[in-house]
Design a protein around this motif. Sequence first.
Motif: not given
Length: 192
Positions: A153-158, A166-170
Amino acid sequence: MGTVTIGVSIAVPEPHGSRLQQLRAGFGDAAAYGIPTHVTLLPPTEVADTAVPTVEAHLAEVAAAGRPFPMRLSGTGTFRPLSPVVYVRVVEGAEACTRLQQQVRDPAGPVARELQFPYHPHVTVAHGIDEAAMDRAYEDLAGYEAEWPCTGFALYEQGADAVWRKLRDFPFGTVVVPPQAGHVDRGSVSAR
């Protein structure tokens, strides 16, 4: 100290993601190109900008304990009249998504929060548009199907422009993909 709005999701991979995003835009959803096609694990959540590294460390732990699983989308659903949303249904992988989102929102973790509605994994294809367009999205995608192996999954920032980046994949802690998972994109979708 400032704040940022973050979200955690499973990206719908290509070619499925772009196809659904284009269809969403075609139904008149102005937000379509600012929101990558996804299954939400953590809805938009405001955190202190200094908390992002802590959130990333938490997500890395969740991902390290995770294992790949098959994801399959099939047909449509809606949250209307409660919420003006039409979506493509997650028919395989929903239980794994539910477990993941619980782990992401762990009460002892940095992004513990209550949800406005009970968690229901889905891929939004129309949100907040006129009823006729919502009906068209529901009907046009009724036969839509896609599947793929979910491997993280990934972390996103609006951003201030309302675009999610996308900030980073995990990636999950193993690279073994269940044998029944594969890439399929079938079903008739009319482009009106």
